[in-house]
Design a protein around this motif. Structure first.
Motif, PDB file in Angstrom:
ATOM      1  N   VAL A  55      38.895  62.662  59.741  1.00 27.37           N
ATOM      2  CA  VAL A  55      39.607  61.696  58.886  1.00 27.37           C
ATOM      3  C   VAL A  55      39.132  61.748  57.437  1.00 27.37           C
ATOM      4  O   VAL A  55      39.502  60.889  56.639  1.00 27.37           O
ATOM      5  CB  VAL A  55      39.424  60.272  59.436  1.00 27.37           C
ATOM      6  CG1 VAL A  55      40.012  60.158  60.834  1.00 27.37           C
ATOM      7  CG2 VAL A  55      37.954  59.855  59.448  1.00 27.37           C
ATOM      8  N   ALA A  59      40.757  59.280  54.566  1.00 28.12           N
ATOM      9  CA  ALA A  59      40.047  58.007  54.390  1.00 28.12           C
ATOM     10  C   ALA A  59      40.515  57.239  53.160  1.00 28.12           C
ATOM     11  O   ALA A  59      40.754  56.032  53.215  1.00 28.12           O
ATOM     12  CB  ALA A  59      38.540  58.257  54.309  1.00 28.12           C
ATOM     13  N   HIS A  62      43.885  55.650  53.764  1.00 28.75           N
ATOM     14  CA  HIS A  62      44.047  54.862  54.983  1.00 28.75           C
ATOM     15  C   HIS A  62      44.626  53.486  54.648  1.00 28.75           C
ATOM     16  O   HIS A  62      44.047  52.747  53.843  1.00 28.75           O
ATOM     17  CB  HIS A  62      42.680  54.705  55.671  1.00 28.75           C
ATOM     18  CG  HIS A  62      42.744  53.924  56.934  1.00 28.75           C
ATOM     19  ND1 HIS A  62      41.878  52.888  57.208  1.00 28.75           N
ATOM     20  CD2 HIS A  62      43.575  54.008  58.006  1.00 28.75           C
ATOM     21  CE1 HIS A  62      42.158  52.374  58.387  1.00 28.75           C
ATOM     22  NE2 HIS A  62      43.182  53.036  58.889  1.00 28.75           N
ATOM     23  N   ILE A  68      38.028  52.380  58.323  1.00 28.13           N
ATOM     24  CA  ILE A  68      38.046  53.663  59.024  1.00 28.13           C
ATOM     25  C   ILE A  68      36.653  54.290  59.075  1.00 28.13           C
ATOM     26  O   ILE A  68      36.329  55.052  59.978  1.00 28.13           O
ATOM     27  CB  ILE A  68      39.058  54.620  58.340  1.00 28.13           C
ATOM     28  CG1 ILE A  68      39.346  55.821  59.245  1.00 28.13           C
ATOM     29  CG2 ILE A  68      38.560  55.054  56.979  1.00 28.13           C
ATOM     30  CD1 ILE A  68      40.467  56.698  58.719  1.00 28.13           C
ATOM     31  N   PHE A  80      40.721  51.527  67.794  1.00 21.44           N
ATOM     32  CA  PHE A  80      42.013  52.018  67.315  1.00 21.44           C
ATOM     33  C   PHE A  80      43.165  51.306  68.018  1.00 21.44           C
ATOM     34  O   PHE A  80      44.124  50.863  67.375  1.00 21.44           O
ATOM     35  CB  PHE A  80      42.119  53.529  67.530  1.00 21.44           C
ATOM     36  CG  PHE A  80      43.344  54.137  66.907  1.00 21.44           C
ATOM     37  CD1 PHE A  80      43.338  54.535  65.578  1.00 21.44           C
ATOM     38  CD2 PHE A  80      44.509  54.296  67.642  1.00 21.44           C
ATOM     39  CE1 PHE A  80      44.477  55.078  65.000  1.00 21.44           C
ATOM     40  CE2 PHE A  80      45.651  54.836  67.072  1.00 21.44           C
ATOM     41  CZ  PHE A  80      45.634  55.231  65.741  1.00 21.44           C
ATOM     42  N   HIS A  84      46.024  48.898  65.853  1.00 23.30           N
ATOM     43  CA  HIS A  84      47.166  49.701  65.404  1.00 23.30           C
ATOM     44  C   HIS A  84      48.361  49.565  66.347  1.00 23.30           C
ATOM     45  O   HIS A  84      48.185  49.409  67.554  1.00 23.30           O
ATOM     46  CB  HIS A  84      46.781  51.188  65.321  1.00 23.30           C
ATOM     47  CG  HIS A  84      45.712  51.487  64.316  1.00 23.30           C
ATOM     48  ND1 HIS A  84      44.368  51.360  64.607  1.00 23.30           N
ATOM     49  CD2 HIS A  84      45.786  51.905  63.033  1.00 23.30           C
ATOM     50  CE1 HIS A  84      43.665  51.695  63.527  1.00 23.30           C
ATOM     51  NE2 HIS A  84      44.498  52.023  62.574  1.00 23.30           N
TER      52      HIS A  84
END
Length: 474
Positions: A55, A59, A62, A68, A80, A84
């Protein structure tokens, strides 16, 4: 697995995905903790459902901000899924780089985590993740009626001290309830379409309350991912104004000329820590002013340039306009309804102090005084267990008045349930609470419920413990 473990990356002979050892993932932990150090060309691995994602390049973009970074080098499966929607998995796929080796995969045995996942599915089937639109319509309208009462008192009695003080109390209550409602909307508890949650969150949060939703999300998301984790949770990073653990004292009292990591001189910082149990309630009165200033700094374009390497929530001009509108309607109200300067100043400071006190009293009860974890401890702890042991539920001493606690705390008195199910509407918490408590007791996971007064005493007791430690270090 300790961070100093090393191993070689295992590559598949085929052209398929790479295969990783757990140790390869842990090695990226330090890079993620540096947060803004993009000069180091190292991957930032996150594991979700035994799949590995890098990521690092994502990042700064995001949508959830710096949260994150809290799971770089770790397994983020439950975090997660908790934060989400299903559509986020499609975005996540863009950063897929491989799988965990078969002998290193996490296979969750029957226990607290699997039972909690099962019970969450049951709650979904029972409709507990669906909001009552009538309930939230009622909550918004009744809260706006508090503002109407405030303005009515000022209109009729704005020239008197008693009228100004009474209206200040109602204004503080209005702001407090705006905070709880914007919290619900920005957690996407109300509408299925996120855009409408954001619209209402901006109206109640920015225009009515004067807090930046992006600033709040950037801070609050990280808090949810790492509650009461020293060095990660921004809600306990209030040293030296209020210091919640001995970890923050080492630099401050190391020597007479020790550099303090705050804007205050070492002498001022040490004074605040030593006497913080006595200063607690006076400090809370200034919380709202502090949060308003932080919100304005967060949305200012110049401040964004200073923080250009920091993963953070995106800020739109609409949000800046919302904060401007808030301060315009507030000061126009003062100008129109409070004719005398000294009364206008009285209303300003009293309403700000009341708003700060009413919000911060509840805010502090959520987690302050509960167990504080080091990063190492949090890495070893189950995600859901961490949410439970660091939270505090608040109940009424007399069950007949539970509705008062529910209203005053805005549902955050079910803090443990909220952290386990952040998108569940508050009006369902009382239905799921007994099941969660029983599950925690089954697996010997500390589940803490107490009254408002006793919880506040626990907060003061913890401040006193740290204060005593500071006297010894001094």
């Amino acid at each position: 697995m300790p961070p100093n473990v090393t191993s070689e990356l295992i590559l598949d002979d085929s052209k398929g995905p790479k295969t990783f050892r757990r140790a390869d993932i842990v090695k990226s932990l330090d890079h993620g903790q540096n947060q803004t150090d993009y000069s180091v060309d190292e991957p930032w691995y996150v594991v979700i459902d035994n799949k590995v994602y890098d990521v690092r390049d994502f990042a700064r973009d995001h949508p959830g901000g710096a949260v994150i970074l809290t799971h770089v080098g770790k397994d983020g499966t439950d975090a997660f899924s908790n934060f989400h929607p299903e559509s986020a998995y499609e975005i996540l796929a863009n950063f897929y780089v491989g799988d965990i080796a078969a002998h290193d995969m996490i296979t969750t045995k029957k226990g607290f985590t699997t039972e909690l996942r099962d019970i969450k599915q049951q709650f979904k089937e029972l409709g507990y993740f669906k909001s009552s639109k009538a309930y939230y319509t009622f909550k918004v309208l009744t809260n706006l009626s508090i503002l109407a009462i405030t303005l009515s008192i000022l209109f009729r009695y704005g020239g008197t001290l008693s009228g100004v003080l009474l209206s200040s109390f109602f204004m503080g209550a209005f702001w407090q309830q705006c905070g709880w409602l914007s919290h619900d909307f920005l957690h996407h508890q109300v509408f299925e379409q996120r855009i409408w949650n954001n619209v209402m969150g901006h109206f109640l949060g920015a225009i009515c309350l004067g807090f930046s939703p992006s600033w709040w999300k950037d801070k609050h998301n990280t808090h949810h991912a790492s509650p009461n984790v020293h060095g990660q949770d921004p809600d306990i990073s209030t040293h030296p104004i209020l210091t919640w653990s001995e970890y923050a004292l080492s630099d401050l009292f190391a020597s007479d000329d020790a550099a303090t990591p705050t804007i205050y001189s070492p002498e001022v910082s040490r004074f605040l820590v030593k006497y913080q149990p006595l200063l607690y309630f006076p400090i809370l009165h200034f919380a709202r002013i502090s949060w308003c200033i932080q919100s304005l700094l967060f949305v200012l374009p110049g401040w964004k340039k200073i923080k250009e390497n920091d993963p953070r929530m995106p800020v739109t001009p609409v949000e800046f306009i919302g904060l401007v509108v808030h301060h315009v309607w507030y000061f126009v109200t003062l100008y129109l309804f409070v004719p005398k300067t000294w009364l206008a100043l009285t209303f300003y400071f009293t309403s700000q102090a009341m708003g700060g006190l009413l919000i911060a009293l509840v805010f502090a009860l959520n987690h302050n005084g509960m167990k504080i974890l080091t990063m190492e401890e949090s890495h070893k702890m189950d995600f859901f267990a961490q949410q439970v042991v660091t939270g505090r539920d608040v109940i009424a001493s007399n069950p007949s008045f539970q509705w008062c606690i529910d209203w005053f705390c805005g549902g955050l008195n079910y803090q443990i349930e909220h952290h386990l199910f952040p998108t569940m509407p508050r009006h369902h918490f009382h239905k799921v609470q007994p099941s969660i408590q029983l599950l925690c007791e089954k697996y010997n996971i500390p589940y803490h419920r107490t009254t408002f007064i006793k919880g506040t005493q626990e907060v003061l007791y913890r401040l006193g413990q740290v204060s005593d430690a500071s006297w010894k270090l001094a």
